[in-house]
Enzyme design. Structure first.
Site, PDB file in Angstrom:
ATOM      1  N   ARG A 641       0.827  -1.202   0.000  1.00  0.00           N
ATOM      2  CA  ARG A 641       0.000   0.000   0.000  1.00  0.00           C
ATOM      3  C   ARG A 641       0.865   1.258   0.000  1.00  0.00           C
ATOM      4  NH1 ARG A 641      -5.276   1.100   1.928  1.00  0.00           N
ATOM      5  NH2 ARG A 641      -5.364  -0.928   2.941  1.00  0.00           N
ATOM      6  N   GLY A 715       8.214  -1.567   2.451  1.00  0.00           N
ATOM      7  CA  GLY A 715       9.111  -0.410   2.503  1.00  0.00           C
ATOM      8  C   GLY A 715       9.499   0.060   1.120  1.00  0.00           C
ATOM      9  N   GLU A 718      14.811   1.678   0.197  1.00  0.00           N
ATOM     10  CA  GLU A 718      16.080   1.130  -0.279  1.00  0.00           C
ATOM     11  C   GLU A 718      15.997   0.401  -1.614  1.00  0.00           C
ATOM     12  OE1 GLU A 718      18.494  -0.101   3.535  1.00  0.00           O
ATOM     13  OE2 GLU A 718      16.365  -0.139   3.948  1.00  0.00           O
TER      14      GLU A 718
HETATM   15 MO1  MOS Z   1      19.185   2.019   6.397  1.00  0.00          MO
HETATM   16  S1  MOS Z   1      20.944   1.133   5.878  1.00  0.00           S
HETATM   17  O1  MOS Z   1      18.311   0.736   6.982  1.00  0.00           O
HETATM   18  O2  MOS Z   1      19.231   3.364   7.300  1.00  0.00           O
END
Ligand code: MOS
Length: 752
Positions: A641, A715, A718
């Site tokens: 989401r 998330g 990253e």
């Molecule tokens: Mo990040 S390397 O999980 O701040």
């Protein structure tokens, strides 16, 4: 497959509103662009002194002499802190009671174990006086030869990599898989040391009042920092108040409290006045973590239909001489491509550097650049289009565990991104697309992946008789927009408009929001906020539905909806009552509720949880000079989401641009004689600027994942870096016919 789901796994949003999903601009944006946002170093309590670090210019040895008298004699200098007079600590900075307790350099002795290690702290009335005082220390050293480079020391197999994965892991028989293969590839790739280089350097303003400590400092994990400092100083965590409302980036380097931050606290202790300490840019290349270099060898076998028969992924990396963090690069091969045999292994050397640490997609970034490059080489060896090869080999279940995972979402990412990019016109062979200006054009693809991690978080919600709400959690905004996304979740959790909710975060006296790391902050603290909202709404619904005077009387707690500051009967929305009316009748000024965010272990047992994506890159290479430019990036990502599409897209842009940086720009260069980093500044440590990244598109692929958490959040911080770096490298091959094998890709690698 059926699965018993615990209560918090019921689909959320059954009774709350719709702030989630809105592309709001950052709520703190105005404060930031007008300079009103107060970062740690902007705080100047009365009587504050300035501390400046004197750092080692050698990599290994000991401090033989420091001219403390000369520094102390300098006008404005108040004190010089060295191992001689550093205030005592309750815990040895070299103690390691758990794997996440990283050893710190706190002037415990005269030993030097890496360049830029602190050897003294000069405290003065002004920054200038402290800086000049530090220069007057004129250190003399007894130096020993520095151990540098991945061949600079004897290697060993670490006890674990990353956050405790086995260093060596396998399923099936890779050697047999390679032997039976119709086609094989083997290639070795090198990635460099990188440093986090957040815009805001690590900074601290520390003030003691007896045994109570007040701190302004950037932190990705307030409760963890509080606990670490409490242990070092032997005081209760409640006696430490950390304010961290804004971070100018962190990328993992602000996850643990660093040595220099603790030195600021020690300096304040020593002089009995508030002290401010800010790292200079070059001082960040050592004591606050970095991404370790890797050398990775990939071996793959394919059958006559282009299906993988074996993946072998071996990584050599480095840690410091005095602590353990091992970049889990080879683990990237655990979660992407199906193969009957997969073997991953790690070895490491110990070098005279600061201890490496988590840095934006640790393991996934380094590992996927090698894996995606090798997959491309494998596709070419089979004479297949690299997208088709990936689609054929992409796993339906998590390769290592066999757990079901969301590979359907990844297939959708491949489809949407390749259509937007125009991939189907791509010639199979390299060097086939010269443009009208004579540049060699190349197209490449990289698969993106990142686990959907959750930690532990708590939040407290309040509803007040005036109809407004409050949500409190000690969350951290690193610049990613957490203040805004969490306020959206809070508004929906309370059934209020976002402007009616007072959202408080960034302070250690609020409920523990866990850490802003591992791309897990929105899911973890977000679920705590959601559950706190649900708890207070449940209390409110009890007050209404159990009172005869309420139009909601008898509806039952589950029989009401919360929306726009009112509770409504689900089966008859003409019957409703405002929060204010309900609280006034009960004679209450306010009510509160608490919630936690925590991973659901039953669903995590049953399902593999990852965000997915696909990135397509176009590069143009000058055939004479070898200069590489990325001209287009198209990424598509499925990450559950989307709380705020504007902020999520901006996270993908940031990740993708870091991928370009990984492929073409970023590298810490070590002087092999001294062990020092030669480019410890933002002029020579190259990162992409706007002109390096002309066109970036990030497509948000819809994904409902009912298993990760009740809000369905994965998330986004990253994942962007993981697909892009490989896509750029593969595009360089397609443009030039040269396979990049070391990163960043250098002009000279393309010549000859
Ligand atoms: Mo990040 S390397 O999980 O701040």
């Amino acid at each position: 497959m059926t699965l018993e789901l615990s209560l918090n796994q019921q689909p959320a949003h059954l009774r709350q509103g719709s702030s989630i999903g809105q592309p709001l601009t950052r709520r703190d944006g105005f404060l930031k662009v007008t300079g009103a946002a107060r970062y740690a170093a902007d705080n100047h309590p009365p009587g504050m002194l300035y501390a400046v670090l004197a750092v080692s210019s050698i990599a290994r040895g000991r401090v033989a002499l420091l001219d403390v008298e000369a520094a102390k004699a300098h006008a404005g200098v108040v004190e010089v802190m060295t191992p001689e007079n550093r205030p005592p600590l309750a815990t040895d900075p070299d103690a390691k009671n758990n794997p996440f307790m990283f050893r710190l350099d706190l002037l415990q002795n005269d030993h030097i174990r890496y360049p830029n290690q602190t050897i003294a702290v000069v405290i003065a009335e002004t920054l200038e006086a402290a800086t000049e005082g530090a220069a007057l220390l004129s250190p003399r050293y007894e130096a020993q030869p520095a151990r540098v480079g991945l061949d600079g020391a004897e290697s060993f197999v670490p006890g674990g990599v990353g956050i405790g994965s086995p260093a060596v892991h396998h399923k099936g028989d890779v050697e047999a898989g390679l032997k039976s293969a119709a086609t094989r590839i083997e290639a070795t790739y090198e990635t460099p040391a990188q440093y986090h280089n957040a815009m805001e350097p690590h900074a601290i303003v520390a003030a003691w009042d007896g045994d109570s400590l007040s701190i302004d400092t950037p932190s990705q994990g307030l409760a963890m920092a509080q606990g670490r400092i409490a242990g070092l100083f032997g005081i209760a965590p409640e006696n430490i108040h950390i304010r961290s409302p804004f971070l100018g980036g962190g990328f993992g380097s602000k996850g643990m409290i660093s040595g220099p931050q603790v030195l600021g606290i020690l300096a304040a202790r020593l002089v009995g006045r508030p002290v401010k300490l800010v790292l200079r840019r070059e001082q960040m290349y050592g004591p606050v973590g970095h991404r370790a270099p890797t050398r990775q060898t990939l071996r793959m076998g394919m059958d006559s239909e282009g299906r993988l028969t074996a993946i072998g992924h071996h990584a050599r990396t480095a840690s410091s001489t005095f602590d353990d963090f091992f970049e889990p690069a080879a683990d990237a091969s655990h979660t992407l491509y199906a193969s009957p045999a997969i073997a991953t292994s790690h070895e490491a050397v110990r070098l005279d550097t600061g201890t490496p640490l988590f840095m934006r997609a640790p393991g996934e970034a380094t590992g996927s650049i090698a894996l995606e490059s090798a997959i491309d080489e494998a596709a070419a060896a089979c004479g297949m289009d690299p997208l088709e090869f990936r689609q054929r080999n992409y796993a339906e279940v998590e390769p290592m565990t066999g757990k079901p995972f969301s590979s359907k979402a990844l297939r959708e990412c491949y489809t949407q991104a390749s259509e937007r990019f125009g991939w189907q016109r791509r010639p199979l062979q390299p060097r086939q697309m010269p443009d009208k200006d004579g540049f060699l054009t190349g197209w490449g693809i990289g698969t993106a992946t990142f686990p959907a991690i959750m930690f532990q978080a708590e939040a407290r919600a309040v509803l007040r008789a005036d109809g407004s709400g409050l949500m409190e959690t000690g969350a951290q905004d690193m610049g990613q927009g957490a203040w805004t996304a969490f306020a959206q979740i809070a508004a929906d959790g309370l059934g209020l408009d976002i402007d009616q909710v007072d959202f408080r975060a960034g302070s250690s006296d609020l409920p523990n929001a866990g850490i802003a790391g591992g791309s897990g902050h929105t899911a973890t603290a977000g679920m705590a906020i959601h559950n706190a909202g649900a708890a207070v709404i449940t209390r409110l619904a009890d007050l209404a539905t159990r009172h005869e005077a309420s139009p909601l009387f008898g509806a039952g707690n589950e029989g009401v909806l919360a929306r726009g500051g009112r509770l409504y009967r689900r089966d008859d929305e003409s019957r409703s009552e405002s929060y204010g009316e309900i609280l006034a009748r009960a004679g209450l000024a306010e009510i509160d509720g608490r919630g936690t965010g925590t991973p659901d272990s039953a669903s995590r047992e049953a399902y593999a949880m990852h965000a997915h994506g696909a990135v397509f890159a176009e590069v143009k290479v000058d055939p004479d000079f070898g200069q590489i430019r990325v001209t287009r990036l198209v990424g598509a990502f499925a990450a559950g989401r989307v709380i705020n599409p504007r902020l999520v897209r901006s996270q993908y842009y940031g990740g993708m641009i870091w991928g370009v940086s990984f492929a073409l720009h970023e590298e810490a260069v070590t002087d092999r004689r001294s062990g020092r980093i030669q480019n410890a500044n933002l002029a020579e440590y190259h990162i992409p600027v706007n002109a390096d990244v002309p066109s970036v598109a990030a497509l948000l692929v819809h994904e409902d994942d009912p298993y990760v958490n009740a809000l369905g959040i994965k998330g986004v911080g990253e994942i962007g870096i993981t697909g892009t770096a490989g896509a750029v490298a593969n595009a360089v091959w397609h443009a030039t016919g040269v396979r990049p094998r070391r990163f960043p890709i250098r002009i000279e690698d393309l010549l000859g």
